[in-house]
Design an enzyme around this catalytic site. Sequence first.
Site, PDB file in Angstrom:
ATOM      1  N   SER A  43      -6.014  51.320  37.313  1.00 48.10           N
ATOM      2  CA  SER A  43      -4.720  51.368  38.004  1.00 48.10           C
ATOM      3  C   SER A  43      -4.770  50.493  39.246  1.00 48.10           C
ATOM      4  O   SER A  43      -5.804  50.415  39.926  1.00 48.10           O
ATOM      5  CB  SER A  43      -4.403  52.805  38.415  1.00 48.10           C
ATOM      6  OG  SER A  43      -3.316  52.809  39.329  1.00 48.10           O
ATOM      7  N   TYR A 103      -7.647  60.600  41.171  1.00 47.32           N
ATOM      8  CA  TYR A 103      -7.180  59.632  40.164  1.00 47.32           C
ATOM      9  C   TYR A 103      -7.731  58.238  40.449  1.00 47.32           C
ATOM     10  O   TYR A 103      -8.284  57.580  39.558  1.00 47.32           O
ATOM     11  CB  TYR A 103      -5.643  59.634  40.186  1.00 47.32           C
ATOM     12  CG  TYR A 103      -4.982  58.584  39.338  1.00 47.32           C
ATOM     13  CD1 TYR A 103      -4.870  58.736  37.961  1.00 47.32           C
ATOM     14  CD2 TYR A 103      -4.438  57.443  39.919  1.00 47.32           C
ATOM     15  CE1 TYR A 103      -4.241  57.785  37.188  1.00 47.32           C
ATOM     16  CE2 TYR A 103      -3.805  56.484  39.154  1.00 47.32           C
ATOM     17  CZ  TYR A 103      -3.704  56.656  37.789  1.00 47.32           C
ATOM     18  OH  TYR A 103      -3.075  55.703  37.023  1.00 47.32           O
TER      19      TYR A 103
HETATM   20  N1  LIG Z   1       3.051  54.233  34.748  1.00 46.32           N
HETATM   21  C1  LIG Z   1       2.448  53.634  35.769  1.00 46.32           C
HETATM   22  O1  LIG Z   1       3.082  53.192  36.754  1.00 46.32           O
HETATM   23  C2  LIG Z   1       0.954  53.437  35.741  1.00 46.32           C
HETATM   24  C3  LIG Z   1       0.362  52.697  36.762  1.00 46.32           C
HETATM   25  C4  LIG Z   1      -1.014  52.497  36.757  1.00 46.32           C
HETATM   26  C5  LIG Z   1      -1.781  53.019  35.726  1.00 46.32           C
HETATM   27  N2  LIG Z   1      -1.172  53.753  34.745  1.00 46.32           N
HETATM   28  C6  LIG Z   1      -2.022  54.296  33.680  1.00 46.32           C
HETATM   29  O2  LIG Z   1      -1.502  53.909  32.418  1.00 46.32           O
HETATM   30  C7  LIG Z   1      -1.738  54.938  31.460  1.00 46.32           C
HETATM   31  C8  LIG Z   1      -0.415  55.342  30.810  1.00 46.32           C
HETATM   32  O3  LIG Z   1       0.471  55.762  31.827  1.00 46.32           O
HETATM   33  P1  LIG Z   1       1.944  56.277  31.502  1.00 46.32           P
HETATM   34  O4  LIG Z   1       2.700  56.153  32.767  1.00 46.32           O
HETATM   35  O5  LIG Z   1       2.454  55.673  30.258  1.00 46.32           O
HETATM   36  O6  LIG Z   1       1.637  57.832  31.273  1.00 46.32           O
HETATM   37  P2  LIG Z   1       2.536  59.007  30.669  1.00 46.32           P
HETATM   38  O7  LIG Z   1       2.302  60.168  31.545  1.00 46.32           O
HETATM   39  O8  LIG Z   1       3.933  58.576  30.438  1.00 46.32           O
HETATM   40  O9  LIG Z   1       1.839  59.244  29.247  1.00 46.32           O
HETATM   41  C9  LIG Z   1       0.505  59.653  29.191  1.00 46.32           C
HETATM   42  C10 LIG Z   1       0.240  60.266  27.830  1.00 46.32           C
HETATM   43  O10 LIG Z   1      -1.122  60.701  27.821  1.00 46.32           O
HETATM   44  C11 LIG Z   1      -1.182  61.987  27.189  1.00 46.32           C
HETATM   45  N3  LIG Z   1      -2.341  62.717  27.674  1.00 46.32           N
HETATM   46  C12 LIG Z   1      -2.552  63.196  28.927  1.00 46.32           C
HETATM   47  N4  LIG Z   1      -3.723  63.849  28.973  1.00 46.32           N
HETATM   48  C13 LIG Z   1      -4.261  63.782  27.724  1.00 46.32           C
HETATM   49  C14 LIG Z   1      -5.459  64.279  27.144  1.00 46.32           C
HETATM   50  N5  LIG Z   1      -6.354  64.994  27.852  1.00 46.32           N
HETATM   51  N6  LIG Z   1      -5.696  64.021  25.840  1.00 46.32           N
HETATM   52  C15 LIG Z   1      -4.803  63.317  25.108  1.00 46.32           C
HETATM   53  N7  LIG Z   1      -3.650  62.824  25.601  1.00 46.32           N
HETATM   54  C16 LIG Z   1      -3.385  63.059  26.897  1.00 46.32           C
HETATM   55  C17 LIG Z   1       0.123  62.665  27.589  1.00 46.32           C
HETATM   56  O11 LIG Z   1       0.454  63.725  26.699  1.00 46.32           O
HETATM   57  C18 LIG Z   1       1.103  61.498  27.543  1.00 46.32           C
HETATM   58  O12 LIG Z   1       1.703  61.370  26.277  1.00 46.32           O
HETATM   59  C19 LIG Z   1      -2.427  56.074  32.217  1.00 46.32           C
HETATM   60  O13 LIG Z   1      -3.821  55.962  32.047  1.00 46.32           O
HETATM   61  C20 LIG Z   1      -2.050  55.815  33.659  1.00 46.32           C
HETATM   62  O14 LIG Z   1      -2.996  56.340  34.554  1.00 46.32           O
HETATM   63  C21 LIG Z   1       0.174  53.965  34.722  1.00 46.32           C
END
Ligand SMILES: NC(=O)c1ccc[n+]([C@@H]2O[C@H](COP(=O)([O-])OP(=O)(O)OC[C@H]3O[C@@H](n4cnc5c(N)ncnc54)[C@H](O)[C@@H]3O)[C@@H](O)[C@H]2O)c1
Length: 289
Positions: free
Chosen positions: A178, A191
């Site tokens: 991230s 995180y």
């Molecule tokens: N959205 C952002 O702005 C952003 C920024 C930086 C990094 N990220 C990273 O990108 C990735 C995706 O982010 P997003 O915003 O699409 O997330 P989101 O919350 O929309 O989706 C995450 C998915 O992961 C699943 N999940 C959570 N814990 C789990 C587990 N223990 N086992 C299996 N599935 C699990 C959830 O059910 C969900 O469907 C993450 O790793 C997040 O940290 C996102």
Amino acid sequence: MTIDSQNGLRMGYIDDTINDRPSVEAAAKVPQVRISGDKFEGQVVVITGAAQGIGEVTACLFARQGASIALVDMDAEKAENVASKLKQENVTAEAFVCDIADEAAVRGLVDSIVGRFGQIDVLVHLAGIYPFQPIADHSFSLYQKVVSVNLDGCFLLTRAILPIMQEKGYGRIINTSSNTFESPVPGLSAYVAAKAAVRGFTRVTATEAGPGITANIIVPGLVRTDRIWNSHVTQTGERPLFDMALGKQLIKRHGLPIDVAHTICFIASPEAQFITGQVFDVSGGMTFQ
Ligand SMILES: NC(=O)c1ccc[n+]([C@@H]2O[C@H](COP(=O)([O-])OP(=O)(O)OC[C@H]3O[C@@H](n4cnc5c(N)ncnc54)[C@H](O)[C@@H]3O)[C@@H](O)[C@H]2O)c1
């Protein structure tokens, strides 16, 4: 999938998801993005966190390019829903319900995927959690949960899948960090620590991977997923988190899941065979501020 007779655009779940919320920087004149329909044909792509957000859009982009998709998530209903919509558009896809922080469950998961598809070519590990909690109020159990999902899951999946790729002599591992590591915000201590460790883990994976296999790190900036867009809004409709990000970004538009998905698909492609152990920042240039 249908074709809009007015403008010739493809319509349906996959194309609607890929083209959701077009976000264009003012005055930018970006040519139309073209997607090749058979680029990942014959390949099996495992995507964790595929039930929604960046994972769902990434699944659709791989599906549009001919891949077979193993959709991994702990949200059974949403994962099944994505799988069934992909199947309706003739994609070979299957939902696998798994807590990726659970060692035994991950072993069972990988056995089930290989049993169903016979191979794994690409691992895109996107599942993650990011609860906001200041350090002084942070329980140890929440800290452990955040680290287990964001970091342990990465280790467990790679440990189970890397040998399959090594036997085959081909594989792409993409783990998710991230941009909050470069640009930290209050409340994300556990995180950010876990996502920093994901970078170290993936770099070592690259050194152990062997011929034909690469391991790289995707680093989203602030991405306009439904979860973040709908949870970071004031009662008067302001979104200070997005305003702050826009202020730091060189590219003055919201980051979208598809921006991350396109970068993932590039790293996952055979032509990215000379790129490993690298960090791919997709934040609209936030890192430079
Ligand atoms: N959205 C952002 O702005 C952003 C920024 C930086 C990094 N990220 C990273 O990108 C990735 C995706 O982010 P997003 O915003 O699409 O997330 P989101 O919350 O929309 O989706 C995450 C998915 O992961 C699943 N999940 C959570 N814990 C789990 C587990 N223990 N086992 C299996 N599935 C699990 C959830 O059910 C969900 O469907 C993450 O790793 C997040 O940290 C996102």
